[in-house]
Design an enzyme around this catalytic site. Sequence first.
Site, PDB file in Angstrom:
ATOM      1  N   TYR A 236      63.888  46.367  24.942  1.00 24.82           N
ATOM      2  CA  TYR A 236      65.063  46.950  25.845  1.00 24.82           C
ATOM      3  C   TYR A 236      65.684  48.022  25.115  1.00 24.82           C
ATOM      4  O   TYR A 236      65.101  48.660  24.087  1.00 24.82           O
ATOM      5  CB  TYR A 236      66.148  45.376  25.944  1.00 24.82           C
ATOM      6  CG  TYR A 236      65.170  44.405  26.721  1.00 24.82           C
ATOM      7  CD1 TYR A 236      64.800  44.412  28.238  1.00 24.82           C
ATOM      8  CD2 TYR A 236      64.952  43.353  26.115  1.00 24.82           C
ATOM      9  CE1 TYR A 236      64.197  43.674  28.777  1.00 24.82           C
ATOM     10  CE2 TYR A 236      64.375  42.329  26.625  1.00 24.82           C
ATOM     11  CZ  TYR A 236      64.179  42.573  28.101  1.00 24.82           C
ATOM     12  OH  TYR A 236      63.366  41.560  29.046  1.00 24.82           O
TER      13      TYR A 236
ATOM     14  N   SER B  85      68.354  29.040  22.367  1.00 25.05           N
ATOM     15  CA  SER B  85      67.819  30.505  22.184  1.00 25.05           C
ATOM     16  C   SER B  85      68.072  31.195  23.531  1.00 25.05           C
ATOM     17  O   SER B  85      68.023  30.627  24.600  1.00 25.05           O
ATOM     18  CB  SER B  85      66.302  30.789  21.917  1.00 25.05           C
ATOM     19  OG  SER B  85      65.880  32.057  21.453  1.00 25.05           O
TER      20      SER B  85
HETATM   21  C1  FMN Z   1      62.395  31.874  30.303  1.00 22.28           C
HETATM   22  C2  FMN Z   1      62.723  32.720  29.124  1.00 22.28           C
HETATM   23  C3  FMN Z   1      63.614  33.707  29.138  1.00 22.28           C
HETATM   24  C4  FMN Z   1      63.912  34.490  27.920  1.00 22.28           C
HETATM   25  N1  FMN Z   1      65.034  35.220  27.982  1.00 22.28           N
HETATM   26  C5  FMN Z   1      65.414  35.869  26.649  1.00 22.28           C
HETATM   27  C6  FMN Z   1      66.615  36.632  26.570  1.00 22.28           C
HETATM   28  O1  FMN Z   1      67.343  36.799  27.535  1.00 22.28           O
HETATM   29  N2  FMN Z   1      67.116  37.324  25.462  1.00 22.28           N
HETATM   30  C7  FMN Z   1      66.121  37.140  24.391  1.00 22.28           C
HETATM   31  O2  FMN Z   1      66.543  37.395  23.435  1.00 22.28           O
HETATM   32  N3  FMN Z   1      65.075  36.275  24.479  1.00 22.28           N
HETATM   33  C8  FMN Z   1      64.681  35.621  25.584  1.00 22.28           C
HETATM   34  N4  FMN Z   1      63.562  34.961  25.592  1.00 22.28           N
HETATM   35  C9  FMN Z   1      62.741  34.650  24.358  1.00 22.28           C
HETATM   36  C10 FMN Z   1      63.277  33.482  23.650  1.00 22.28           C
HETATM   37  O3  FMN Z   1      64.750  33.607  23.339  1.00 22.28           O
HETATM   38  C11 FMN Z   1      62.558  33.078  22.544  1.00 22.28           C
HETATM   39  O4  FMN Z   1      62.540  34.042  21.655  1.00 22.28           O
HETATM   40  C12 FMN Z   1      61.001  32.760  22.797  1.00 22.28           C
HETATM   41  O5  FMN Z   1      60.801  31.954  23.849  1.00 22.28           O
HETATM   42  C13 FMN Z   1      60.409  32.098  21.608  1.00 22.28           C
HETATM   43  O6  FMN Z   1      60.774  30.886  21.517  1.00 22.28           O
HETATM   44  P1  FMN Z   1      60.169  29.458  21.956  1.00 22.28           P
HETATM   45  O7  FMN Z   1      58.855  29.413  21.326  1.00 22.28           O
HETATM   46  O8  FMN Z   1      60.960  28.384  21.314  1.00 22.28           O
HETATM   47  O9  FMN Z   1      60.136  29.372  23.357  1.00 22.28           O
HETATM   48  C14 FMN Z   1      62.932  34.156  26.799  1.00 22.28           C
HETATM   49  C15 FMN Z   1      62.138  33.158  26.638  1.00 22.28           C
HETATM   50  C16 FMN Z   1      62.018  32.458  27.903  1.00 22.28           C
HETATM   51  C17 FMN Z   1      60.869  31.515  27.891  1.00 22.28           C
END
Ligand code: FMN
Length: 769
Positions: free
Chosen positions: A583, A424
């Site tokens: 955003y 992601s």
């Molecule tokens: C450190 C970090 C940075 C993130 N940056 C973005 C980003 O640049 N763009 C985005 O759409 N989501 C971003 N997210 C959200 C993740 O893509 C994801 O949707 C969210 O962490 C949930 O997934 P997970 O439970 O597997 O961590 C970010 C998440 C984390 C933890």
Amino acid sequence: MRIVCIGGGPAGLYFGLLMKQRHPEHSITVVERNLPYDTFGWGIVFSDQMMQAMRRADAKTAAEVEVAFNHWDDIEVWFKGEKIRTTGHGFVGIGRKKLLNILQARCEELGVELIFERDVDSDLEFPDADLIIASDGINSKIRNRYEADFAPDLVVRPNRYIWLGTDRLYDAFTFDFQQTEHGWFQAHIYKFDDNTSTFIVETTEDTFSAHGLDQADQAQSIAFCEKMFADVLDGAALRTNARHLRGSAWLNFNRLICGKWHHFNGRSHVVLMGDAAHTAHFAIGSGTKLAFDDAIELARQFEIFGHGTETLPQVLDQYEEVRRVDVSRIQNAARNAMEWFEVVGDRYAPSFEPEQFMYSLLTRSQRISHENLRLRDPVWLEGYERWFAARAGVPAKAGARPLPPMLTPFSLRGLHLANRIVVSPMAMYSAHDGVAQDFHLVHLGARALGGAGLVFTEMTAASADGRITPGCLGLWSDAHEAALKRVVDFVHANSAAKIGIQLGHAGRKGSTQRAWDGIDQPLPEGNWDLISASPLPYLLGSQTPREMTDADMARVQADLVAAAERAVRAGFDVIELHCAHGYLLSSFLSPLTNHRSDAYGGDHAGRARFPLAVFRAIRAVLPESMPLSVRLSCHDWAEGGNTPEDAAIFARMFKEAGADLVDCSSGQVVTDDAPIYGRMYQTPFSDLIRNSVGIATVAVGAISEADHANSIIAAGRADLVAIARPHLADPAWTLHEAAKIGVRDVVWPQQYRSGKSQYEANLTRAGGK
Ligand SMILES: Cc1cc2nc3c(=O)[nH]c(=O)nc-3n(C[C@H](O)[C@H](O)[C@H](O)COP(=O)(O)O)c2cc1C
Ligand SMILES: Cc1cc2nc3c(=O)[nH]c(=O)nc-3n(C[C@H](O)[C@H](O)[C@H](O)COP(=O)(O)OP(=O)(O)OC[C@H]3O[C@@H](n4cnc5c(N)ncnc54)[C@H](O)[C@@H]3O)c2cc1C
């Protein structure tokens, strides 16, 4: 102690007998308005685990129930002319009358006083009682009397159902789905004694009314159902035993949660139990289980705190605290299962093939996962994996284990992914002036080597002022393009992974500090001007953005299109437009952040106008073979904000604008959002969009194991699964998870192969597969 149970259903009777059995000195009365053997309803079903709890609580009652029950393991689904059967599900069915008779007899044997044919109006009719159990069912008069204290929250669910019986006997829990010109009907059928089966027919309100069933009496409804389910009934008749119900006898399920479960009426403590306190939909058949568990827990608390009246408040507090947790867990599972039946006719039945339909039905509560199904019925599950793999273009050789769903390939336009796992997008705050560094090469490169089918960059800005922080990636010059090309080339040269770029603009959430310095906090110095749909600061102390003008929109669109052209030149395989998380483009979609009165605000079409224009302009410059994805916040989790239904409307608009994929995230649009987190908590949004809009989706959020990913993909709730934080902990998440579920024929990078067999051997030694 003097105890009075108002209502002689499963809750009141079972609690009465458990207390009397342990403490015969208590005076216990159960008061029931009906005659002893007079009850509505047919059979009830509960699981093998319930029987174990009952054996521990009162072996004698359990033994009698066990003699009377019908045990079966199979589930059979009749759908689109096919019958599919699986085994290993372990149910017990018993007639409601039989169950109540056993409980009544046991109460009498133990000396519980049973009073029948007394309709109680108020708990004050029993002034000598120390404890009053309000076990008077869903319409509890006692609960309603103290509504302000118990704070009941009752939701009437949209589906209609009628509870019937038949003499035809079924050797499996049978579901039959029938399509009509006005929608689908489903029957839930199970045998509960040697002569009878329960036969519940359910449909949506629209389908119900369209067939004129709102005007039908019971006889007409029965005739209608007999005709509809003639196949599965095979000539048998349907019967009702709800003659006491006036009108059609088609009911709506009422979901009940109470804010408080006990109350002191000035003389006696009054406590809610069973359906009077909470309900769980029959889709997972747990209402009686909850009633029994309540009775067992309250009796247990008396054992812990003692049987004196002085400790009653603690007993009741603890009972409520313990039961509330378990009840909410079951209610969640019941809600998922109930909602599945509410939407099945619109969402799954029209497009799913019988094999996937069966899988979807079995996992409807989301408590039964892929590996649970393997334990229950390994033969059926492997057959399903074989079916799924063949559909995905990788048929397993005879005798070989098929690839699990998450490791099957997936294609969009000219993009061919080796498997369904996506890294992601994650902001790393490690760029210099927007230019990717060695960090990005190593970070994204490692995750590509780690086995994911697709690796996304973090949100990448198309102009310096589109960044969230000074550390965010950008793509607005040849230097930016060259640095990203280096990453793309590495991924393509050294792994089977594809690489995508997420393009976006930070909007009102821009000009902030790197996450570890102060997430969302304005920069101490060097802030740049912000733009957004409306001039609303994100945090109280944030900069107020300028409301975007037409010229701003034209500039941002041109920048994003130029960045997309650079991304194509850099060799990216797919682009995702970031329209989530508050955003810039997301700020247009949400009514909470878009207060515009021009053509770019207002209804869905107005709010989506600018994001769609950008999307179309990007689509126009991409090669035909390159897919374009959009990330949406599918739920604002805030009063007045977008809901999943709004997200589905937007998804349909993006689909019409040429979107190939919707990445289904949620929240982060406003600071006072209140997401309900939990395992796979955003997957329902992906399910809704994929199966009602008809577009490929990515599920993301709290998906941490292969078991989750396989369940989601196998059930058709998403096409791809994105994993974020677990990939920070483990770049080789995909390779490791595959090994953990015993899949050995996954290709590791050749440089790392000698690590593979050792890793697998260690897992085997630790008890894995
Ligand atoms: C450190 C970090 C940075 C993130 N940056 C973005 C980003 O640049 N763009 C985005 O759409 N989501 C971003 N997210 C959200 C993740 O893509 C994801 O949707 C969210 O962490 C949930 O997934 P997970 O439970 O597997 O961590 C970010 C998440 C984390 C933890
Ligand atoms: C269609 C359908 C299918 C179901 N299938 C299942 C299933 O498969 N498995 C399962 O576990 N559960 C099932 N249930 C749920 C189950 O019926 C209830 O959850 C369970 O009976 C709850 O027990 P209870 O004792 O709390 O309430 P009830 O069984 O409703 O008992 C309440 C009793 O109180 C009496 N009463 C009410 N008011 C008064 C009064 N004022 N004075 C005196 N007496 C009063 C009533 O006559 C009744 O006997 C199903 C429910 C429905 C509607």
